[in-house]
Design a protein around this motif. Structure first.
Motif, PDB file in Angstrom:
ATOM      1  N   HIS A 165       0.824  -1.213   0.000  1.00 58.96           N
ATOM      2  CA  HIS A 165       0.000   0.000   0.000  1.00 58.96           C
ATOM      3  C   HIS A 165       0.855   1.259   0.000  1.00 58.96           C
ATOM      4  O   HIS A 165       0.479   2.276   0.583  1.00 58.96           O
ATOM      5  CB  HIS A 165      -0.946   0.001   1.208  1.00 58.96           C
ATOM      6  CG  HIS A 165      -2.119  -0.913   1.036  1.00 58.96           C
ATOM      7  ND1 HIS A 165      -3.299  -0.536   0.424  1.00 58.96           N
ATOM      8  CD2 HIS A 165      -2.283  -2.216   1.359  1.00 58.96           C
ATOM      9  CE1 HIS A 165      -4.146  -1.543   0.398  1.00 58.96           C
ATOM     10  NE2 HIS A 165      -3.546  -2.585   0.956  1.00 58.96           N
ATOM     11  N   GLY A 166       1.980   1.190  -0.663  1.00 59.61           N
ATOM     12  CA  GLY A 166       2.853   2.352  -0.721  1.00 59.61           C
ATOM     13  C   GLY A 166       3.912   2.322   0.375  1.00 59.61           C
ATOM     14  O   GLY A 166       3.861   1.511   1.307  1.00 59.61           O
TER      15      GLY A 166
ATOM     16  N   ALA B  53      -1.623  -3.821   8.703  1.00 54.63           N
ATOM     17  CA  ALA B  53      -0.424  -3.005   8.473  1.00 54.63           C
ATOM     18  C   ALA B  53       0.788  -3.921   8.339  1.00 54.63           C
ATOM     19  O   ALA B  53       1.480  -4.232   9.319  1.00 54.63           O
ATOM     20  CB  ALA B  53      -0.238  -2.024   9.625  1.00 54.63           C
ATOM     21  N   LEU B  54       1.084  -4.341   7.117  1.00 59.84           N
ATOM     22  CA  LEU B  54       2.133  -5.328   6.870  1.00 59.84           C
ATOM     23  C   LEU B  54       3.287  -4.782   6.043  1.00 59.84           C
ATOM     24  O   LEU B  54       4.067  -5.548   5.485  1.00 59.84           O
ATOM     25  CB  LEU B  54       1.527  -6.550   6.154  1.00 59.84           C
ATOM     26  CG  LEU B  54       0.399  -7.273   6.890  1.00 59.84           C
ATOM     27  CD1 LEU B  54      -0.195  -8.356   6.000  1.00 59.84           C
ATOM     28  CD2 LEU B  54       0.887  -7.860   8.198  1.00 59.84           C
ATOM     29  N   GLY B  55       3.404  -3.465   5.975  1.00 58.63           N
ATOM     30  CA  GLY B  55       4.429  -2.859   5.135  1.00 58.63           C
ATOM     31  C   GLY B  55       5.844  -3.268   5.495  1.00 58.63           C
ATOM     32  O   GLY B  55       6.729  -3.278   4.635  1.00 58.63           O
ATOM     33  N   HIS B  56       6.082  -3.633   6.749  1.00 63.27           N
ATOM     34  CA  HIS B  56       7.432  -3.980   7.189  1.00 63.27           C
ATOM     35  C   HIS B  56       7.713  -5.483   7.089  1.00 63.27           C
ATOM     36  O   HIS B  56       8.824  -5.930   7.396  1.00 63.27           O
ATOM     37  CB  HIS B  56       7.628  -3.548   8.645  1.00 63.27           C
ATOM     38  CG  HIS B  56       6.729  -4.281   9.611  1.00 63.27           C
ATOM     39  ND1 HIS B  56       5.368  -4.096   9.628  1.00 63.27           N
ATOM     40  CD2 HIS B  56       7.012  -5.201  10.572  1.00 63.27           C
ATOM     41  CE1 HIS B  56       4.834  -4.865  10.572  1.00 63.27           C
ATOM     42  NE2 HIS B  56       5.818  -5.549  11.147  1.00 63.27           N
ATOM     43  N   ILE B  57       6.731  -6.256   6.655  1.00 61.73           N
ATOM     44  CA  ILE B  57       6.891  -7.708   6.580  1.00 61.73           C
ATOM     45  C   ILE B  57       7.553  -8.104   5.264  1.00 61.73           C
ATOM     46  O   ILE B  57       7.154  -7.659   4.189  1.00 61.73           O
ATOM     47  CB  ILE B  57       5.525  -8.417   6.704  1.00 61.73           C
ATOM     48  CG1 ILE B  57       4.869  -8.093   8.053  1.00 61.73           C
ATOM     49  CG2 ILE B  57       5.673  -9.919   6.524  1.00 61.73           C
ATOM     50  CD1 ILE B  57       5.611  -8.628   9.257  1.00 61.73           C
ATOM     51  N   ASN B  58       8.556  -8.960   5.347  1.00 58.53           N
ATOM     52  CA  ASN B  58       9.237  -9.469   4.158  1.00 58.53           C
ATOM     53  C   ASN B  58       8.367 -10.555   3.525  1.00 58.53           C
ATOM     54  O   ASN B  58       8.263 -11.661   4.056  1.00 58.53           O
ATOM     55  CB  ASN B  58      10.605 -10.029   4.531  1.00 58.53           C
ATOM     56  CG  ASN B  58      11.362 -10.574   3.327  1.00 58.53           C
ATOM     57  OD1 ASN B  58      10.883 -10.543   2.198  1.00 58.53           O
ATOM     58  ND2 ASN B  58      12.554 -11.093   3.569  1.00 58.53           N
ATOM     59  N   MET B  59       7.743 -10.235   2.403  1.00 56.05           N
ATOM     60  CA  MET B  59       6.809 -11.176   1.790  1.00 56.05           C
ATOM     61  C   MET B  59       7.502 -12.378   1.164  1.00 56.05           C
ATOM     62  O   MET B  59       6.851 -13.354   0.791  1.00 56.05           O
ATOM     63  CB  MET B  59       5.959 -10.459   0.745  1.00 56.05           C
ATOM     64  CG  MET B  59       6.721  -9.998  -0.482  1.00 56.05           C
ATOM     65  SD  MET B  59       5.649  -9.153  -1.668  1.00 56.05           S
ATOM     66  CE  MET B  59       5.376  -7.607  -0.805  1.00 56.05           C
ATOM     67  N   ALA B  60       8.825 -12.337   1.032  1.00 56.63           N
ATOM     68  CA  ALA B  60       9.560 -13.452   0.446  1.00 56.63           C
ATOM     69  C   ALA B  60      10.051 -14.429   1.516  1.00 56.63           C
ATOM     70  O   ALA B  60      10.822 -15.335   1.224  1.00 56.63           O
ATOM     71  CB  ALA B  60      10.746 -12.931  -0.358  1.00 56.63           C
TER      72      ALA B  60
END
Length: 224
Positions: free
Chosen positions: A140-141, A179-186
């Motif tokens: 989300h940016g 709020a997951l902007g700081h989560i490493n999706m890999a």
């Protein structure tokens, strides 16, 4: 992730057991690298995991209606999967382009449905749902750190999805955005933190859900 969690839930698995299982998974158990002709990850290991978590059930065996949304990458069309084995449909729906090998089905090359519909609200509307709660766990940016080629490709895909979804109106009644902007999706290393953030985001929406349902009920009574 929506297809994976939704498919496992609709297959009747105990989600608390699934949660504990996720905490024990090692990333090396899920990743089977391949010569990158169509994707870096073959996906056979994760397919086996999904097959196990869904009990190898077919769509016709599900007590809760479920659909997985993929995309025909060659034709640029959404593909709603509601037949056959559930794990095969989920495997197609999670095939992030360039990361996972696409799935060939009925002569179509299928990849992650996010390239056509990140939050496929219209699909469940078409299935008969009149009250829709959606969950958007995508980008989300903001700034996101990338530490390898897979994370770079996944982040690039997430940014593309974000720009697509900004041009569309979300028609869900309630949209939950953790709020997951700081989560490493890999990586799955932050699974426990991610799940807790999701819980908190869902709980925060409960008053709004109850109010929306109450308003919907009042309108139905008025119409009668």
């Amino acid at each position: 992730m929506g297809a994976l969690v939704g498919g496992v839930y609709c297959s009747g698995m105990n989600m608390h057991l699934v949660e504990r299982y996720v905490y024990t998974i090692e990333e090396r158990d899920l990743i089977d690298m391949t010569i990158p002709r169509t994707g870096f990850i073959a996906g056979q290991r994760i397919e086996l995991l999904i097959k196990t978590l869904t009990g190898n059930r077919s769509f016709q065996d599900l007590k809760i209606p479920f659909a997985a949304v993929a995309a025909d990458v060659e034709k640029g069309q959404p593909v709603v999967l509601t037949e056959g084995k559930v794990y095969e449909a989920i495997r197609a729906s999670i095939s992030i382009p360039g990361v996972f090998k696409p799935v060939m089905r009925d002569g179509r090359m299928l990849v992650d449905g996010g390239i056509v519909a990140r939050v496929p609200t219209d699909t469940v509307r078409d299935m008969g749902a009149d009250f829709v709660i959606s969950v958007d766990v995508g980008y989300h940016g903001g700034e996101t750190k990338c530490d390898g080629i897979v994370s770079i490709m996944m982040q690039a895909f997430a940014v593309m999805e974000w720009h697509i979804i900004k041009e569309r109106v979300n028609t869900s009644d309630i949209n939950i955005v953790p709020a997951l902007g700081h989560i490493n999706m890999a990586s799955i290393a932050q699974a426990e933190e991610t799940i807790e953030i999701g819980r908190q985001a869902a709980r925060a929406q409960i008053p709004g859900i109850l109010q929306a349902l109450q308003d919907r009920g009042a309108k139905l009574l008025d119409s009668q």
